[in-house]
Motif scaffolding. Structure first.
Motif, PDB file in Angstrom:
ATOM      1  N   MET A  34     -37.941  44.403  81.574  1.00 31.99           N
ATOM      2  CA  MET A  34     -37.915  42.905  81.821  1.00 31.99           C
ATOM      3  C   MET A  34     -38.928  42.150  80.844  1.00 31.99           C
ATOM      4  O   MET A  34     -39.813  42.924  80.174  1.00 31.99           O
ATOM      5  N   PRO A  95     -42.022  42.827  94.441  1.00 36.82           N
ATOM      6  CA  PRO A  95     -40.950  42.743  95.376  1.00 36.82           C
ATOM      7  C   PRO A  95     -39.928  42.623  94.740  1.00 36.82           C
ATOM      8  O   PRO A  95     -38.770  42.850  95.737  1.00 36.82           O
ATOM      9  N   LEU A  96     -39.603  42.422  93.620  1.00 37.38           N
ATOM     10  CA  LEU A  96     -38.253  42.163  93.123  1.00 37.38           C
ATOM     11  C   LEU A  96     -37.666  43.369  92.238  1.00 37.38           C
ATOM     12  O   LEU A  96     -36.701  43.204  91.633  1.00 37.38           O
ATOM     13  N   SER A  99     -33.926  44.316  92.494  1.00 32.93           N
ATOM     14  CA  SER A  99     -33.223  43.069  92.700  1.00 32.93           C
ATOM     15  C   SER A  99     -32.297  42.791  91.605  1.00 32.93           C
ATOM     16  O   SER A  99     -32.381  43.498  90.497  1.00 32.93           O
ATOM     17  N   PHE A 100     -31.677  41.739  91.561  1.00 31.29           N
ATOM     18  CA  PHE A 100     -30.770  41.516  90.421  1.00 31.29           C
ATOM     19  C   PHE A 100     -31.435  40.898  89.331  1.00 31.29           C
ATOM     20  O   PHE A 100     -32.722  40.617  89.406  1.00 31.29           O
ATOM     21  N   ARG A 101     -31.032  41.174  88.102  1.00 30.85           N
ATOM     22  CA  ARG A 101     -31.861  41.027  86.848  1.00 30.85           C
ATOM     23  C   ARG A 101     -32.440  39.605  86.660  1.00 30.85           C
ATOM     24  O   ARG A 101     -33.689  39.502  86.035  1.00 30.85           O
ATOM     25  N   LEU A 102     -31.875  38.523  87.169  1.00 32.37           N
ATOM     26  CA  LEU A 102     -32.665  37.358  86.779  1.00 32.37           C
ATOM     27  C   LEU A 102     -33.821  36.947  87.468  1.00 32.37           C
ATOM     28  O   LEU A 102     -34.654  36.229  87.272  1.00 32.37           O
ATOM     29  N   ALA A 103     -33.764  37.874  88.780  1.00 30.48           N
ATOM     30  CA  ALA A 103     -34.811  37.207  89.637  1.00 30.48           C
ATOM     31  C   ALA A 103     -36.488  37.438  89.107  1.00 30.48           C
ATOM     32  O   ALA A 103     -37.138  36.573  89.210  1.00 30.48           O
ATOM     33  N   LEU A 105     -37.144  37.657  85.799  1.00 30.13           N
ATOM     34  CA  LEU A 105     -37.072  36.644  84.878  1.00 30.13           C
ATOM     35  C   LEU A 105     -37.712  35.292  85.219  1.00 30.13           C
ATOM     36  O   LEU A 105     -38.776  34.631  84.771  1.00 30.13           O
ATOM     37  N   ILE A 106     -37.185  34.719  86.302  1.00 28.72           N
ATOM     38  CA  ILE A 106     -37.339  33.463  86.897  1.00 28.72           C
ATOM     39  C   ILE A 106     -38.855  33.560  87.479  1.00 28.72           C
ATOM     40  O   ILE A 106     -39.662  32.400  87.327  1.00 28.72           O
ATOM     41  N   SER A 107     -39.176  34.804  88.198  1.00 27.68           N
ATOM     42  CA  SER A 107     -40.283  34.884  88.792  1.00 27.68           C
ATOM     43  C   SER A 107     -41.619  34.872  87.759  1.00 27.68           C
ATOM     44  O   SER A 107     -42.540  34.094  87.951  1.00 27.68           O
TER      45      SER A 107
END
Lengths: 304, 454
Positions: A34, A95-96, A99-103, A105-107
């Protein structure tokens, strides 16, 4: 020749700082894949904390011995920044996981916005000019050249070298380092062999933050000014360094950091300082397009 | 209900208390230097420290109580009987009703506000909320083509927005071209830039593509700052011609809009016209996207997002498919940019920072990638939500006169991004309706939608 040697020294100083930040990016990318966007802001946070600790030590405790102050500030900043990054990982990234890849990154982008605004609110938007910490210049010149090296620059290079040595020892020789490398290679297998993956990832964030904190302390001493918005540009440049060296490769991050520092200072000295950031970003783009695995990285093999 | 309460055993409460204590300790450690000691420049410009222990106390108490309550609630919910929600079949009538209602609300909004608040009171609402949100809706829909449909992660989208804005600013100030001529030109220029930048970078995948687009976005901004001969540097370009009503200027003059239609002159006319203009542009974006998804190229985008290797195996030219998505997304950003320039009648590079790109991307991801309704919803929540913080003046009564809620806007924005991702990693509207179906159109759960690696 004078100019060249002078810029070489300046570039290596700047490059050391980039290299220290770049390690944080490359370690996190290596282990959970990430891009930790908040890392640049963690660096800015550490510079701010370093300045506060320095002021607190001199004002409230009245310390005057420079080496003692320096060591206390360095250790204090590393610990507090480590705790910050540990918390950030715990709250925003763990927590992510899976999970999917963009989550994530946005976090991470959200975290980055949060951190810089937090510092802006609690410390105010103005530049914080630190008092002169260490003054003193050396002149030396091989073959008649005159090159000025400040004590700060010597301090920065010495601290960087010794901490990189320590870091190298941790990664190569200790159980933690082995666990980290194992997790970077194959998390599931590492977990099957009894490695606590979550704990290893947490410690990776702590180590990355500690090195960013070293960079923050040195940045504060070298430039003498800290601002809440100082995280983004050094962060992106350190990321460029990590990519240039080959993301995931630790020696690559240091090498990339030094190269970016050198390119930036030479560009500013010989061409134009207006476009020095453009130079750094162009290198990032060119490296990624023509050499995506960087100087020392492994190529990314796609399996069907 | 009482049974659940009783079932909340003592161990769970002790655990929650322990956790709250731990949170308190960690918060104290985190906040100690940063919150307690504030760096201040004194009158002689020397740096000093001010102590401020109350913030630390608030932070520690607030966060540990929040943690405790959170754990108790979690425990409570874990005991509630829970059934897996089946995925409902889509209800086309409902979707249709929602969109028709939304459209009516959208077009009635400025008139209703005007009727209730009068010309001077409604200016702020139409401008700061209506126009501002709609710009982000349009940008979100444009980026949705790139990120949501084609699965290409673009962190430099604001570059194309900047190209559009500067295209209108330069063409109108230097050559006197009208807005209606510049609008397509801006879109075209932005699309050209999309192709130019996209061509070399689109063979990269995933995070690498994200970083290269970020680099290009920053390069364009830095060029705008440093190429002072053309762009006037950080000072920006001012006195860009304002919008006209198809030739009629919004002025008090005799040939103005108000005089022609025998209305009393008011600056609100221009704002309302801008509102309808951006509403039409955004709806155009939406309409074109929805139609394109049914065309071969749109299907190719979605196929690319789901599985690039399969696409190549089927003989799709993936570079060309990616380029069309990139260029089309860029074109809509260019339209939005031209609109931005005509609305502000001033542009400078500060409006096109990475933060803008991040905001637009956040809107797309938070809305649920690929969902048009979700993106619009996310834009309303994120942009409108942060704007509304400016209005909360009553908080001053609680926290003192120096408290300025607008200051916390971006702080809360950042926290909201993290919180929504943790709460709904797939975005607010995470189910998809398939564009092709057999017998019956059923929603697709988020976990079955690919996200693309390109």
């Amino acid at each position: 020749m004078d100019v060249f040697l002078q810029q070489l020294v300046n570039g290596l100083t700047l490059g050391s700082i980039y290299g220290l930040i770049a390690i944080g990016y490359t370690m996190v990318f290596g282990i959970i894949g990430m891009v930790n966007f908040a890392h640049g802001d963690v660096f800015m946070l550490s510079a701010m904390i370093a300045l506060i600790l320095y002021m607190a030590l001199t004002m409230f405790l009245g310390l005057s011995s420079l080496p003692l102050i320096f060591i206390l500030v360095l250790v204090g900043t590393m610990v507090i920044t480590g705790l910050w990054n540990w918390t950030i990982e715990r709250v925003a990234y763990r927590p992510l996981r899976g999970s999917f890849r963009l989550a994530p990154l946005i976090s991470a982008i959200g975290m980055s916005i949060f951190l810089s605004n937090l510092v802006q609110i609690v410390q105010g938007p103005r530049n914080k000019a630190a008092p002169e910490f260490l003054s003193g210049l050396f002149h030396f010149g091989p073959a008649g050249a005159d090159v000025t090296v400040s004590l700060k620059q010597i301090l920065i290079m010495c601290v960087t070298l010794s901490l990189l040595g320590l870091f190298w020892f941790i990664v190569q020789k200790t159980a933690l380092g082995r666990a980290q490398r194992a997790c970077a290679q194959d998390q599931r297998m590492a977990a099957l062999l009894g490695i606590d993956v979550d704990r290893t990832i947490s410690l990776t964030f702590v180590i990355g933050a500690a090195l960013a904190a070293v960079a923050g302390v040195l940045f504060m001493i070298y430039y003498g000014v800290v601002n809440f918005s100082d995280g983004f540009i050094p962060g992106v440049k350190a990321f460029t360094a990590a990519v240039l060296g080959g993301i995931g490769s630790l020696p690559g991050a240091v090498l990339g950091g030094l190269l970016i520092g050198l390119i930036e200072t030479f560009w500013a000295a010989y061409f134009s300082s207006d476009y020095k950031d453009v130079a750094a970003f162009s290198i990032l783009a060119i490296t990624l397009i023509f050499m995506p695995s960087g100087l020392l990285g492994r190529p990314d093999v796609e399996k069907v | 209900m009482w049974k659940r309460c009783e079932a909340m055993t003592r161990t769970n409460l002790t655990h929650a208390l322990q956790e709250a204590l731990r949170t308190a300790l960690i918060t104290a450690g985190l906040c100690f230097p940063l919150l307690v000691l504030r760096l201040e420049q004194d009158s002689s410009n020397q740096l000093t420290l001010q102590q401020r222990w109350s913030w630390l106390v608030f932070a520690v108490i607030g966060l540990s109580v929040a943690r405790f309550v959170g754990l108790v609630l979690q425990d409570w919910r874990a005991r509630a009987p829970r059934a897996e929600k089946p995925i409902a079949p889509t209800r086309p009538q409902l979707a249709r009703a929602v969109s028709i209602f939304g459209l009516i609300a959208l077009f009635a909004f400025p008139l209703v506000v005007l009727a209730f608040l009068g010309p001077s009171g409604s200016l702020k609402w139409i401008n700061n909320y209506g126009v501002q949100i709609l710009i982000y809706v349009m940008l979100g829909w444009g980026l949705n083509i790139v990120v949501g449909l084609a699965g290409l992660l673009d962190l430099g989208y604001v570059a194309f927005y900047a190209v559009g804005a500067y295209a209108y600013a330069l063409l109108s100030t230097h050559f006197g071209l009208s807005f209606w001529l510049c609008l397509p030109l801006s879109g075209l220029l932005a699309a050209t830039w999309g192709v130019l930048l996209g061509f070399p970078v689109l063979r990269l995948r995933g995070d690498y593509l994200a970083i290269v687009t970020l680099a290009f976005g920053e390069i364009i901004r830095l060029i705008l700052i440093n190429w002072t001969d053309v762009t006037n540097g950080s000072a920006g370009i001012s006195s860009i011609p304002r919008i006209t009503f198809f030739g009629l200027p919004f002025t008090a003059a005799d040939n103005g809009f108000a005089a022609t239609f025998a209305l009393e002159f008011s600056p609100i006319h221009r704002t309302i016209f801008l509102f309808y203009l951006i509403a039409c542009l955004a709806l155009l974006t939406n309409f074109i996207t929805l139609r394109l998804v049914r065309l071969p190229v749109g299907r190719a985008w979605e196929a690319l997002r789901e599985d690039e290797i399969a696409c190549r195996a089927l003989g799709l030219n993936t570079t060309r498919v990616k380029l069309t998505a990139f260029a089309l997304g860029a074109m809509f950003a260019g339209f939005a940019g031209a609109f931005f320039a005509v609305r502000q009648n001033f542009v400078n590079p500060d409006s096109f920072t990475f933060l803008e790109s991040a905001t637009i991307l956040a809107i797309v991801v938070l809305g649920g990638m690929g969902s048009q309704l979700g993106v619009a919803l996310a834009a309303v929540v994120m942009v409108g939500g942060t704007e509304i913080l400016r209005e909360l003046d009553f908080l001053k009564l609680i926290f003192g006169v120096n408290f300025d809620p607008a200051q916390y806007r971006m702080l809360i924005f950042g926290m909201a991004m993290v919180a929504i991702m943790i709460w709904k990693p797939r975005g607010l509207i995470s189910t998809r309706t398939p564009s092709l179906f057999l017998k019956e159109r059923k929603n697709i759960a988020a976990s079955h939608v690919g996200e693309g690696r390109g």
